[in-house]
Design a protein around this motif. Structure first.
Motif, PDB file in Angstrom:
ATOM      1  N   PRO A 199       0.816  -1.228   0.000  1.00 38.13           N
ATOM      2  CA  PRO A 199       0.000   0.000   0.000  1.00 38.13           C
ATOM      3  C   PRO A 199       0.840   1.264   0.000  1.00 38.13           C
ATOM      4  O   PRO A 199       2.015   1.269   0.370  1.00 38.13           O
ATOM      5  N   ILE A 200       0.190   2.337  -0.426  1.00 43.53           N
ATOM      6  CA  ILE A 200       0.779   3.676  -0.430  1.00 43.53           C
ATOM      7  C   ILE A 200      -0.251   4.618   0.176  1.00 43.53           C
ATOM      8  O   ILE A 200      -1.449   4.496  -0.107  1.00 43.53           O
ATOM      9  N   ILE A 201       0.191   5.548   0.992  1.00 49.48           N
ATOM     10  CA  ILE A 201      -0.696   6.603   1.481  1.00 49.48           C
ATOM     11  C   ILE A 201      -0.316   7.894   0.759  1.00 49.48           C
ATOM     12  O   ILE A 201       0.821   8.362   0.869  1.00 49.48           O
ATOM     13  N   PHE A 202      -1.258   8.435   0.004  1.00 52.87           N
ATOM     14  CA  PHE A 202      -1.035   9.689  -0.703  1.00 52.87           C
ATOM     15  C   PHE A 202      -1.541  10.833   0.169  1.00 52.87           C
ATOM     16  O   PHE A 202      -2.722  10.876   0.532  1.00 52.87           O
ATOM     17  N   VAL A 203      -0.631  11.732   0.504  1.00 48.18           N
ATOM     18  CA  VAL A 203      -0.953  12.836   1.409  1.00 48.18           C
ATOM     19  C   VAL A 203      -0.998  14.136   0.634  1.00 48.18           C
ATOM     20  O   VAL A 203      -0.038  14.495  -0.064  1.00 48.18           O
ATOM     21  N   GLU A 204      -2.122  14.818   0.747  1.00 50.02           N
ATOM     22  CA  GLU A 204      -2.302  16.143   0.155  1.00 50.02           C
ATOM     23  C   GLU A 204      -2.635  17.120   1.274  1.00 50.02           C
ATOM     24  O   GLU A 204      -2.891  16.693   2.405  1.00 50.02           O
ATOM     25  N   ALA A 236      -5.963  12.697   2.773  1.00 52.80           N
ATOM     26  CA  ALA A 236      -5.110  11.551   2.453  1.00 52.80           C
ATOM     27  C   ALA A 236      -5.993  10.458   1.881  1.00 52.80           C
ATOM     28  O   ALA A 236      -7.139  10.294   2.296  1.00 52.80           O
ATOM     29  N   TYR A 237      -5.480   9.733   0.903  1.00 50.15           N
ATOM     30  CA  TYR A 237      -6.212   8.590   0.369  1.00 50.15           C
ATOM     31  C   TYR A 237      -5.223   7.464   0.072  1.00 50.15           C
ATOM     32  O   TYR A 237      -4.009   7.660   0.044  1.00 50.15           O
ATOM     33  N   LEU A 238      -5.774   6.286  -0.150  1.00 48.57           N
ATOM     34  CA  LEU A 238      -4.949   5.088  -0.241  1.00 48.57           C
ATOM     35  C   LEU A 238      -4.623   4.733  -1.683  1.00 48.57           C
ATOM     36  O   LEU A 238      -5.414   4.965  -2.595  1.00 48.57           O
ATOM     37  N   GLY A 239      -3.465   4.163  -1.868  1.00 50.99           N
ATOM     38  CA  GLY A 239      -3.085   3.589  -3.150  1.00 50.99           C
ATOM     39  C   GLY A 239      -2.487   2.222  -2.901  1.00 50.99           C
ATOM     40  O   GLY A 239      -2.123   1.880  -1.773  1.00 50.99           O
ATOM     41  N   TYR A 240      -2.379   1.417  -3.938  1.00 51.40           N
ATOM     42  CA  TYR A 240      -1.728   0.110  -3.811  1.00 51.40           C
ATOM     43  C   TYR A 240      -1.213  -0.320  -5.177  1.00 51.40           C
ATOM     44  O   TYR A 240      -1.782   0.002  -6.217  1.00 51.40           O
ATOM     45  N   TYR A 241      -0.090  -1.030  -5.148  1.00 44.07           N
ATOM     46  CA  TYR A 241       0.482  -1.551  -6.382  1.00 44.07           C
ATOM     47  C   TYR A 241      -0.277  -2.804  -6.790  1.00 44.07           C
ATOM     48  O   TYR A 241      -0.598  -3.662  -5.962  1.00 44.07           O
ATOM     49  N   THR A 242      -0.551  -2.909  -8.084  1.00 46.73           N
ATOM     50  CA  THR A 242      -1.244  -4.101  -8.588  1.00 46.73           C
ATOM     51  C   THR A 242      -0.265  -5.153  -9.100  1.00 46.73           C
ATOM     52  O   THR A 242      -0.686  -6.188  -9.608  1.00 46.73           O
ATOM     53  N   THR A 289      10.502  14.590  -4.536  1.00 44.34           N
ATOM     54  CA  THR A 289      10.957  14.202  -3.201  1.00 44.34           C
ATOM     55  C   THR A 289      11.171  15.401  -2.281  1.00 44.34           C
ATOM     56  O   THR A 289      11.253  15.233  -1.059  1.00 44.34           O
ATOM     57  N   ALA A 290      11.240  16.592  -2.839  1.00 46.57           N
ATOM     58  CA  ALA A 290      11.435  17.788  -2.021  1.00 46.57           C
ATOM     59  C   ALA A 290      10.112  18.368  -1.519  1.00 46.57           C
ATOM     60  O   ALA A 290      10.108  19.263  -0.680  1.00 46.57           O
ATOM     61  N   SER A 291       8.996  17.851  -2.043  1.00 45.78           N
ATOM     62  CA  SER A 291       7.686  18.375  -1.659  1.00 45.78           C
ATOM     63  C   SER A 291       7.313  17.924  -0.253  1.00 45.78           C
ATOM     64  O   SER A 291       7.541  16.767   0.124  1.00 45.78           O
ATOM     65  N   ILE A 292       6.737  18.821   0.503  1.00 46.53           N
ATOM     66  CA  ILE A 292       6.259  18.496   1.844  1.00 46.53           C
ATOM     67  C   ILE A 292       4.751  18.365   1.859  1.00 46.53           C
ATOM     68  O   ILE A 292       4.192  17.470   2.494  1.00 46.53           O
ATOM     69  N   THR A 293       4.062  19.232   1.150  1.00 42.97           N
ATOM     70  CA  THR A 293       2.598  19.229   1.177  1.00 42.97           C
ATOM     71  C   THR A 293       1.995  18.068   0.397  1.00 42.97           C
ATOM     72  O   THR A 293       0.866  17.652   0.672  1.00 42.97           O
ATOM     73  N   TYR A 294       2.716  17.549  -0.592  1.00 40.84           N
ATOM     74  CA  TYR A 294       2.253  16.383  -1.359  1.00 40.84           C
ATOM     75  C   TYR A 294       3.282  15.259  -1.209  1.00 40.84           C
ATOM     76  O   TYR A 294       4.454  15.451  -1.539  1.00 40.84           O
ATOM     77  N   GLN A 295       2.835  14.122  -0.723  1.00 42.47           N
ATOM     78  CA  GLN A 295       3.761  13.019  -0.505  1.00 42.47           C
ATOM     79  C   GLN A 295       3.113  11.682  -0.802  1.00 42.47           C
ATOM     80  O   GLN A 295       1.910  11.510  -0.596  1.00 42.47           O
ATOM     81  N   GLN A 296       3.917  10.761  -1.305  1.00 45.72           N
ATOM     82  CA  GLN A 296       3.474   9.374  -1.436  1.00 45.72           C
ATOM     83  C   GLN A 296       4.282   8.539  -0.450  1.00 45.72           C
ATOM     84  O   GLN A 296       5.502   8.433  -0.562  1.00 45.72           O
ATOM     85  N   LEU A 297       3.595   8.004   0.515  1.00 43.45           N
ATOM     86  CA  LEU A 297       4.244   7.254   1.589  1.00 43.45           C
ATOM     87  C   LEU A 297       4.152   5.762   1.266  1.00 43.45           C
ATOM     88  O   LEU A 297       3.122   5.125   1.510  1.00 43.45           O
TER      89      LEU A 297
END
Length: 410
Positions: free
Chosen positions: A280-285, A289-295, A389-397
């Motif tokens: 899974p990935i957590i996309f932070v705006e 925040a919403y979820l993502g996942y690799y297929t 990678t330098a963005s703070i407000t938008y991140q993919q965790l």
């Protein structure tokens, strides 16, 4: 009588020896040593148990991750300094020993405190703690310093901090609330299998995106049946002005209380997905925040999921309204979910060709498709920001990657 005199002489000797020791002048001048203790100013005066627990297994020389620092000047070459931190309700007595090679040089050390981890995890309300640091040089006590800190609830996650014009980002700590090791998950997985949507959890073994999607859909159906609703409790009583924080529910809190905001729900889903081998990935705006996942196992393709959509229906309420004679929900409850059916499906329901489980499955499938496309436009538009990678407000965790830094907080 002679024995009593001997005892008195021994006691007198001990008293005289103690007096000599006490009268012995100190070798090291505290003013010359100039011993000082500081807490990381990035966090103000607040101690975050979530930060300590999440980084429990991580070793780093990064100064922004060190909580405590002591400074002192070596009074002579090869001075051995011993720092003793007294025990408190949050830590055991801790001893840190170092060697200062050069006389007159200023040294900085970061003592690694022995924390009482169970007590840290149990902090669900704010409080205060007094920490006492005693400095010994070559076995001589030189100085004592005290720090009084305000500790926060373990649910309180620092997001970012501003100090001396620089912004420090801590959103990666969200990964600490993802807990694939939670003991409740095994029982949940058994319940998910009983739903019949999937017969096994095989992660990426089939190497088919539709198989991965089906496993996520099974978790989705379980969350709907569990009745997880949206509830925002992001505000805290934290007085810090330079630090942004958010209250995050743990996995068992979401499960037991059936409430979650956007990040809570992402944490809940991601914990189960990690357990079955998905990534899974957590996309932070900003403010969401919403979820993502690799297929796929090689992490080339991503699908997204708006987890808060689970609150659009309440299947437990639907179940409670079922008429015993018909086995179907009340008309009022049916109307709340009928909008998620096609015209043909509504006609089939009216004709009695659909039972309760079929009705719920159709609604769940419809909502899963909506949740899978709900953020498509914003995700596509913000993808360059997520990849920056330098963005703070938008991140993919990416939780898999962050496990090298952050462990589950438990």
């Amino acid at each position: 009588m002679k024995r009593r005199s001997t005892i008195l002489l021994i006691l007198l000797s001990l008293i005289l020896m103690q007096g000599c020791r006490q009268a012995r002048p100190k070798v090291y001048n505290p003013a010359q040593v100039n011993f000082s203790v500081a807490y990381n100013p990035i966090f103000g005066n607040c101690l975050y148990p979530s930060f300590i627990l999440g980084l429990n297994n991580y070793n780093s020389d990064a100064s922004d991750l060190e909580l405590f620092s002591v400074e002192l000047t070596a009074p002579k070459d090869g001075s051995v300094v011993r720092i003793v931190i007294d025990s408190s309700n949050l830590n055991y007595i801790t001893i840190d020993q170092e060697v200062m090679e050069r006389r007159g040089q200023r040294y900085t050390f970061h003592p690694s405190i022995k924390w009482k981890y169970d007590n840290l995890y149990a902090t669900r309300q704010q409080g205060s703690v007094d920490l006492t640091f005693t400095c010994f040089i070559n076995d001589e006590e030189v100085d004592i310093k005290n720090l009084k800190l305000n500790y926060r609830s373990v649910n309180e996650c620092p997001l970012s901090a501003r100090y001396r014009g620089k912004v420090y980002d801590f959103r990666w700590l969200f990964a600490g609330y993802v807990n694939e090791d939670h003991p409740q998950i095994d029982q949940i997985l058994a319940e998910i299998l009983n739903q019949g949507i999937v017969t096994t959890f095989n992660g990426y073994q089939t190497n088919k995106p539709q198989a991965v999607r089906k496993q996520v859909q099974a978790i989705w159906y379980y969350a709907l049946n569990r009745g997880i609703t949206y509830s925002s409790i992001s505000c805290t009583s934290n007085p810090a002005t330079n630090t942004n924080v958010q209250h995050i529910r743990f996995f068992d809190e979401v499960y037991n209380n059936r409430q979650a905001n956007c990040i809570d729900a992402c944490v809940f889903f991601a914990s189960i997905m990690r357990k079955i081998g998905l990534k899974p990935i957590i996309f932070v705006e900003p403010c969401h925040a919403y979820l993502g996942y690799y297929t796929d196992s090689k992490r080339k393709n991503v699908e997204i999921l708006e987890t808060t959509i689970t609150s659009w229906v309440n299947f437990p309420d639907l179940d409670r309204s079922v008429d015993e004679s018909t086995g179907l929900p009340s008309e009022a409850k049916y109307k709340t979910i009928s909008k998620y059916l096609t015209q043909k499906q509504r006609e089939e329901y009216a004709a009695g060709k659909m039972d309760l489980q079929q009705l719920k499955q159709i609604v769940a499938d419809t909502l899963f498709r909506r949740a899978s496309t709900y953020n498509t436009e914003r995700f596509t538009a913000n993808l360059p920001h997520f990849q920056d990678t330098a963005s703070i407000t938008y991140q993919q965790l990416i939780i898999e990657d962050l496990r090298n830094l952050v462990q589950p907080i438990n």
